[in-house]
Design a protein around this motif. Structure first.
Motif, PDB file in Angstrom:
ATOM      1  N   VAL A 111       1.922  -7.069 -15.212  1.00 50.16           N
ATOM      2  CA  VAL A 111       0.630  -6.566 -14.746  1.00 50.16           C
ATOM      3  C   VAL A 111      -0.508  -7.463 -15.250  1.00 50.16           C
ATOM      4  O   VAL A 111      -1.418  -7.812 -14.500  1.00 50.16           O
ATOM      5  CB  VAL A 111       0.413  -5.103 -15.158  1.00 50.16           C
ATOM      6  CG1 VAL A 111      -0.996  -4.638 -14.817  1.00 50.16           C
ATOM      7  CG2 VAL A 111       1.449  -4.201 -14.486  1.00 50.16           C
ATOM      8  N   GLU A 116      -5.190 -12.843  -9.984  1.00 52.09           N
ATOM      9  CA  GLU A 116      -6.132 -12.298  -9.008  1.00 52.09           C
ATOM     10  C   GLU A 116      -7.567 -12.268  -9.535  1.00 52.09           C
ATOM     11  O   GLU A 116      -8.470 -11.824  -8.838  1.00 52.09           O
ATOM     12  CB  GLU A 116      -5.697 -10.889  -8.597  1.00 52.09           C
ATOM     13  CG  GLU A 116      -4.410 -10.844  -7.816  1.00 52.09           C
ATOM     14  CD  GLU A 116      -4.520 -11.533  -6.466  1.00 52.09           C
ATOM     15  OE1 GLU A 116      -5.532 -11.336  -5.762  1.00 52.09           O
ATOM     16  OE2 GLU A 116      -3.584 -12.298  -6.119  1.00 52.09           O
ATOM     17  N   GLU A 123      -8.873 -10.333 -11.762  1.00 52.73           N
ATOM     18  CA  GLU A 123      -9.291  -8.935 -11.806  1.00 52.73           C
ATOM     19  C   GLU A 123      -8.966  -8.344 -13.175  1.00 52.73           C
ATOM     20  O   GLU A 123      -8.113  -8.858 -13.894  1.00 52.73           O
ATOM     21  CB  GLU A 123      -8.583  -8.115 -10.721  1.00 52.73           C
ATOM     22  CG  GLU A 123      -8.981  -8.517  -9.315  1.00 52.73           C
ATOM     23  CD  GLU A 123      -8.425  -7.577  -8.270  1.00 52.73           C
ATOM     24  OE1 GLU A 123      -8.197  -6.392  -8.576  1.00 52.73           O
ATOM     25  OE2 GLU A 123      -8.205  -8.041  -7.151  1.00 52.73           O
ATOM     26  N   LEU A 166      -6.043  -2.796 -11.118  1.00 57.96           N
ATOM     27  CA  LEU A 166      -4.804  -2.864 -10.353  1.00 57.96           C
ATOM     28  C   LEU A 166      -4.163  -1.482 -10.278  1.00 57.96           C
ATOM     29  O   LEU A 166      -4.364  -0.650 -11.160  1.00 57.96           O
ATOM     30  CB  LEU A 166      -3.831  -3.844 -11.004  1.00 57.96           C
ATOM     31  CG  LEU A 166      -3.947  -5.306 -10.581  1.00 57.96           C
ATOM     32  CD1 LEU A 166      -5.305  -5.880 -10.852  1.00 57.96           C
ATOM     33  CD2 LEU A 166      -2.879  -6.131 -11.240  1.00 57.96           C
ATOM     34  N   PRO A 167      -3.377  -1.232  -9.233  1.00 55.96           N
ATOM     35  CA  PRO A 167      -2.701   0.069  -9.128  1.00 55.96           C
ATOM     36  C   PRO A 167      -1.651   0.208 -10.233  1.00 55.96           C
ATOM     37  O   PRO A 167      -1.163  -0.790 -10.764  1.00 55.96           O
ATOM     38  CB  PRO A 167      -2.038   0.015  -7.743  1.00 55.96           C
ATOM     39  CG  PRO A 167      -1.936  -1.418  -7.402  1.00 55.96           C
ATOM     40  CD  PRO A 167      -3.059  -2.112  -8.109  1.00 55.96           C
ATOM     41  N   SER A 210       5.384   1.105  -7.843  1.00 56.69           N
ATOM     42  CA  SER A 210       6.333   0.126  -7.309  1.00 56.69           C
ATOM     43  C   SER A 210       7.707   0.193  -7.967  1.00 56.69           C
ATOM     44  O   SER A 210       8.716  -0.049  -7.327  1.00 56.69           O
ATOM     45  CB  SER A 210       5.789  -1.293  -7.507  1.00 56.69           C
ATOM     46  OG  SER A 210       4.603  -1.473  -6.789  1.00 56.69           O
ATOM     47  N   TYR A 246       4.813  -5.792  -5.964  1.00 56.82           N
ATOM     48  CA  TYR A 246       3.680  -5.169  -6.647  1.00 56.82           C
ATOM     49  C   TYR A 246       2.416  -5.945  -6.310  1.00 56.82           C
ATOM     50  O   TYR A 246       2.353  -7.161  -6.525  1.00 56.82           O
ATOM     51  CB  TYR A 246       3.900  -5.140  -8.151  1.00 56.82           C
ATOM     52  CG  TYR A 246       2.719  -4.630  -8.934  1.00 56.82           C
ATOM     53  CD1 TYR A 246       2.347  -3.292  -8.873  1.00 56.82           C
ATOM     54  CD2 TYR A 246       1.963  -5.482  -9.714  1.00 56.82           C
ATOM     55  CE1 TYR A 246       1.246  -2.824  -9.586  1.00 56.82           C
ATOM     56  CE2 TYR A 246       0.870  -5.024 -10.428  1.00 56.82           C
ATOM     57  CZ  TYR A 246       0.514  -3.699 -10.351  1.00 56.82           C
ATOM     58  OH  TYR A 246      -0.573  -3.234 -11.043  1.00 56.82           O
ATOM     59  N   TYR A 247       1.453  -5.276  -5.757  1.00 54.42           N
ATOM     60  CA  TYR A 247       0.104  -5.795  -5.517  1.00 54.42           C
ATOM     61  C   TYR A 247       0.106  -7.128  -4.765  1.00 54.42           C
ATOM     62  O   TYR A 247      -0.595  -8.070  -5.109  1.00 54.42           O
ATOM     63  CB  TYR A 247      -0.646  -5.917  -6.848  1.00 54.42           C
ATOM     64  CG  TYR A 247      -2.144  -5.964  -6.693  1.00 54.42           C
ATOM     65  CD1 TYR A 247      -2.844  -4.873  -6.197  1.00 54.42           C
ATOM     66  CD2 TYR A 247      -2.854  -7.102  -7.032  1.00 54.42           C
ATOM     67  CE1 TYR A 247      -4.216  -4.912  -6.051  1.00 54.42           C
ATOM     68  CE2 TYR A 247      -4.230  -7.158  -6.894  1.00 54.42           C
ATOM     69  CZ  TYR A 247      -4.910  -6.066  -6.395  1.00 54.42           C
ATOM     70  OH  TYR A 247      -6.268  -6.105  -6.246  1.00 54.42           O
ATOM     71  N   TYR A 292       2.639  -9.223  -4.512  1.00 54.50           N
ATOM     72  CA  TYR A 292       3.526 -10.198  -5.144  1.00 54.50           C
ATOM     73  C   TYR A 292       4.958  -9.680  -5.106  1.00 54.50           C
ATOM     74  O   TYR A 292       5.190  -8.478  -5.182  1.00 54.50           O
ATOM     75  CB  TYR A 292       3.145 -10.424  -6.612  1.00 54.50           C
ATOM     76  CG  TYR A 292       1.870 -11.207  -6.790  1.00 54.50           C
ATOM     77  CD1 TYR A 292       1.898 -12.579  -7.027  1.00 54.50           C
ATOM     78  CD2 TYR A 292       0.637 -10.571  -6.720  1.00 54.50           C
ATOM     79  CE1 TYR A 292       0.726 -13.293  -7.189  1.00 54.50           C
ATOM     80  CE2 TYR A 292      -0.547 -11.286  -6.879  1.00 54.50           C
ATOM     81  CZ  TYR A 292      -0.489 -12.649  -7.113  1.00 54.50           C
ATOM     82  OH  TYR A 292      -1.653 -13.354  -7.265  1.00 54.50           O
ATOM     83  N   LYS A 336       3.396 -14.898  -4.792  1.00 51.11           N
ATOM     84  CA  LYS A 336       2.434 -14.279  -3.880  1.00 51.11           C
ATOM     85  C   LYS A 336       3.136 -14.072  -2.537  1.00 51.11           C
ATOM     86  O   LYS A 336       3.748 -14.972  -1.991  1.00 51.11           O
ATOM     87  CB  LYS A 336       1.207 -15.177  -3.717  1.00 51.11           C
ATOM     88  CG  LYS A 336       0.128 -14.613  -2.860  1.00 51.11           C
ATOM     89  CD  LYS A 336      -0.708 -13.662  -3.644  1.00 51.11           C
ATOM     90  CE  LYS A 336      -1.939 -13.274  -2.826  1.00 51.11           C
ATOM     91  NZ  LYS A 336      -2.718 -12.250  -3.462  1.00 51.11           N
TER      92      LYS A 336
END
Length: 97
Positions: free
Chosen positions: A32, A39, A41, A46-47, A52, A79-80, A82, A96
């Protein structure tokens, strides 16, 4: 503990990490954190990873009961944006999608 391998800069589409399964850090946290960095961020934006994959199952999948035992296998999940591939060898690829 996980570490970014040489040549795995944030501007690449495939990132390489190495994780020590019996080390101090959790692979779920490292994944994560790395994706948040890629990203640009904040991790909190992030979620949750558990949308996931089960983070506890991921963190303990290849832990060996003793140093003489080797657990073989790999786990792949998305995940997100990726695709993540975590191998029992400690190799982690984050690509990615």
């Amino acid at each position: 503990m996980s570490r970014r391998l040489k040549g795995s800069a944030p501007d690449q589409t495939t990132h390489h990490l190495h994780h020590e399964w019996n080390g101090d850090g959790l692979i779920s946290d490292q994944i994560v954190e790395e994706i948040a960095e890629y990203e640009n961020e904040d991790r909190g934006e992030l979620p949750p990873l558990n949308k996931s994959i089960n983070p506890v199952a991921l963190d303990t999948a290849f832990e060996a009961p003793d140093d003489d035992t080797t657990m073989a296998g790999c786990i792949t999940f998305s995940y997100y944006g990726y695709t993540v591939l975590a191998q029992s060898t400690g190799q982690v690829l984050i690509k990615k999608s």
